[in-house]
Design an enzyme around this catalytic site. Structure first.
Site, PDB file in Angstrom:
ATOM      1  N   ASP A   1      22.915  60.288 -42.714  1.00 50.51           N
ATOM      2  CA  ASP A   1      23.970  60.332 -43.730  1.00 50.51           C
ATOM      3  C   ASP A   1      24.353  58.910 -44.136  1.00 50.51           C
ATOM      4  OD1 ASP A   1      26.175  61.993 -45.086  1.00 50.51           O
ATOM      5  OD2 ASP A   1      25.388  63.376 -43.570  1.00 50.51           O
TER       6      ASP A   1
ATOM      7  N   HIS B   1      27.385  71.446 -43.671  1.00 55.01           N
ATOM      8  CA  HIS B   1      28.534  71.293 -42.771  1.00 55.01           C
ATOM      9  C   HIS B   1      29.873  71.447 -43.487  1.00 55.01           C
ATOM     10  CE1 HIS B   1      28.078  67.574 -44.854  1.00 55.01           C
ATOM     11  NE2 HIS B   1      29.266  67.186 -44.425  1.00 55.01           N
ATOM     12  N   ASP B   2      29.864  71.531 -44.810  1.00 53.02           N
ATOM     13  CA  ASP B   2      31.111  71.690 -45.570  1.00 53.02           C
ATOM     14  C   ASP B   2      31.311  73.120 -46.062  1.00 53.02           C
ATOM     15  OD1 ASP B   2      31.732  68.983 -45.418  1.00 53.02           O
ATOM     16  OD2 ASP B   2      30.793  68.513 -47.346  1.00 53.02           O
TER      17      ASP B   2
ATOM     18  N   GLU C   1      24.957  63.771 -52.822  1.00 51.82           N
ATOM     19  CA  GLU C   1      25.913  64.884 -52.915  1.00 51.82           C
ATOM     20  C   GLU C   1      26.681  64.731 -54.222  1.00 51.82           C
ATOM     21  OE1 GLU C   1      29.596  66.728 -50.325  1.00 51.82           O
ATOM     22  OE2 GLU C   1      29.406  64.583 -50.656  1.00 51.82           O
TER      23      GLU C   1
ATOM     24  N   ASP D   1      26.369  60.545 -49.251  1.00 56.12           N
ATOM     25  CA  ASP D   1      27.668  61.211 -49.328  1.00 56.12           C
ATOM     26  C   ASP D   1      28.392  60.843 -50.624  1.00 56.12           C
ATOM     27  OD1 ASP D   1      29.646  62.741 -47.639  1.00 56.12           O
ATOM     28  OD2 ASP D   1      30.846  60.940 -47.988  1.00 56.12           O
TER      29      ASP D   1
END
Ligand code: TEU
Length: 592
Positions: A113, A354-355, A277, A220
């Protein structure tokens, strides 16, 4: 040959030139919840390394590791205090080196990440920046003087709300200014306008890890680095709220493309993959610019169309469970699939990360009698869409949301916690409003992706030897776990394995093909063609708990639709209807 049935639009789906990541299957790991190797109740890097053979056995070709960096963990690692070291409870730099070489020796790639919109407030850059107004790093973050309202009360520089239901500005007593944070107060936003800051970010967060051998990054909040000039107020959508959602202002700002081109140049000497993202980007031309090969910015992005289905608009939780219809989901899928038609861009297929809450609970049924079929049907959907495929840990065994009767205290994430507190404050703890908030959280919160991975039926589901795990283990871990599914041919896990093999065998159709929906308005079934230059596949999915009539489309003379794989056994026939949550994949064969 009549039966090859070319679609009307030219088949130029994606630039199919051989990049390793295009046919890739990426398996996403959340370190805190994957595998605890040292019995402290928290997952760790060695735990990940111990499961690489398992990950490879599913058919994954790449792993993506969520933030492993040193961090005070206000946002579970997305608040990084040092890009060049590992969060000690997760392990050491040596453990990361071992993980990287463990991947490579198995022929797996590894991406990590890249969280560079903000740092932790404990990062040494921010510590220096906040130490005085004249510090050379003051301008590395976004500081502004206070404003004052008509009553002389101090107010923040603008009305923006953070992504976590609070003010986006925090007052710093020592230096008497506000700093901007689009997420927690403990996550100050970096000032990308400053070239020196950008250089430091590239060296510390990107080049350090590329030199260590990682194969790329999941980037991210990739569209938030460039803020609009003068940071204007957001339009007032909710007059009762003190702060307003401002994503349309701080996403896709004026210098985004310039920054991403610059970052691309830093990575160019390495054979990397980047996936950004990309929330809040309704403008297709913007998206295309990010991911067009010729633009040299990002290889692909995660659009939010699919994962936003059923969510509220003012805030994500401003909704009720299952507030969506199948045509809405089809439209969302179409938005990311169409991105590669006739362009040189690339796209992604994913439904979890994960979100996000678990896809079976959101989009199909997690009732005991339906959840296995639901998991297999959604696997077929995900694995037959074009683009690089992403699977989130536990999705491959059909993990579902946390149970409804778990109290709010079991939810550990800052996003759900802040929202619940916000509702309590705003309604003076009105029980009806709190029950509505809890129902939305039970349906959509990020916590559902973060409880421990279920490995087997031993205590703590084989995740840890320590009964005190950092999040509670699911009540159904005895029924939904890897060991039990390994032994069951009909399990969700073994279906994913078969499906990924089929995806690889028909890569031209399933990974690179042109997607065309057949029953756009149908609320129960979802059917689409995938087409390549010389063949066609048909996918039919039943999104309901009832049987649905199935009428296969007519194919031209000389062609026949052959069933390649179904989510049900087909020994007894019954081809004219789809059983509950059934999915089938047909290949158009030509009689010679
Ligand atoms: O998420 C960015 C983001 O836009 C989130 O608001 C996302 O929409 C939300 O989590 C959905 O509920 C990234 C990370 O994926 C997330 O885990 C971090 O909390 C966030 O950035 C801050 O780094």
């Amino acid at each position: 040959m009549a039966c090859t049935a070319q679609p009307a639009t030219s088949v130029a789906a994606g630039n199919t030139q051989g990049k390793w990541w295009k046919d890739g299957v990426v398996y996403q790991v959340y370190p805190a919840s994957f595998m605890d190797s040292n019995g402290d109740g928290l997952g760790d890097i060695r735990g990940i390394t111990s499961k690489l053979d398992y990950i490879k056995s599913i058919g994954a070709t790449t792993i993506w590791v969520c933030p492993h960096y040193d961090s005070p963990q206000f946002d579970l690692g997305y608040d990084i205090s040092d890009y060049e070291s590992v969060f000690p409870p997760y392990g050491t730099l040596q453990d990361m080196d071992d993980l990287i070489s463990g991947c490579h020796s198995r022929g797996l790639k590894i991406i990590v990440d890249l969280v560079i919109n903000h740092t932790s407030y404990l990062h040494k850059w921010f510590q220096e920046s906040r130490s005085s107004k004249s510090n050379p790093k003051r301008d590395w973050y976004i500081w502004r003087p206070a404003k004052y309202n008509a009553n002389g009360r101090r107010i923040p520089p603008n009305n923006w709300r953070s992504n976590f239901s609070t003010n986006a500005w925090t007052w710093d007593e020592a230096t008497q200014e506000y700093y901007l944070h689009l997420f927690c107060p403990e996550q100050p936003d970096l000032n990308w306008e400053n070239p020196e800051t950008r250089k430091a970010i590239y060296a510390s967060a990107i080049e350090f890890w590329l030199k260590k051998g990682v194969d790329g990054f999941r980037v991210d909040t990739v569209n938030m680095y460039s803020k609009p000039k003068d940071l204007p107020d957001a339009p007032i959508i909710n007059p009762k709220a003190e702060h307003q959602g401002a994503a349309s202002l701080y996403c896709n700002g004026p210098r985004m493309h310039e920054f991403l081109s610059e970052m691309h140049d830093v990575m160019a000497p390495y054979d990397t993959m980047t996936v950004g993202e990309c929330p809040n980007t309704p403008d297709r031309s913007k998206v295309l610019k990010y991911v067009s090969a010729a633009e040299k910015q990002l290889d692909m992005v995660f659009l939010f169309d699919v994962v936003d289905v059923g969510q509220g608009t003012e805030t994500k939780y401003d909704t009720t469970p299952r507030n969506w219809t199948l045509p809405v989901l089809k439209k969302a899928v179409n938005n990311s699939q169409s991105l590669i038609i006739g362009t040189d861009a690339w796209t992604t297929s994913f439904m979890e990360n994960h979100d996000q809450a678990r896809s079976i609970s959101r989009f199909a049924s997690d009732a005991p009698e339906h959840r296995v079929h639901s998991g297999r049907m959604l696997a077929m959907l995900n694995a037959t869409l074009s683009g690089t495929l992403f699977i989130y840990q536990g999705q491959e065994i059909g993990m579902i949301n946390m149970p409804e009767d778990w109290p709010i205290e079991e939810y550990k994430d800052v996003e759900s916690g802040n929202f619940y507190k916000y509702v309590a404050r705003a309604t003076n703890s009105d029980p009806v409003a709190l029950a509505k908030a809890k129902a939305a959280i039970q349906h959509l919160s990020r916590d559902h992706a973060r409880y421990p991975m279920c490995w087997d039926s031993t205590p703590q589901g084989g995740f840890s030897t320590n009964p005190k795990t950092w999040m509670r283990v699911h009540d159904l871990t005895d029924e939904i776990n890897v060991a039990q599914q390994e032994a069951d041919e009909g399990s969700v896990l073994n279906f994913w394995r078969r499906m990924l093999k089929v995806r690889q065998d028909y890569s031209k159709l399933l990974v690179h093909g042109y997607y065309e929906v057949l029953d756009e308005k149908n609320e129960h079934t979802y059917s689409y063609w995938k087409t390549s230059k010389d063949s066609r596949a048909l996918v039919v999915l039943n999104f309901t708990h009832r049987a649905q009539d199935l009428e296969l489309p007519k194919v031209e003379t000389g062609g026949r639709l052959n069933l390649a794989i179904s989510t049900y056994e087909h020994s007894t026939g019954a081809f004219d209807s789809l059983r509950p949550y059934e999915g089938r994949l047909y290949i158009l064969e030509c009689e010679t």
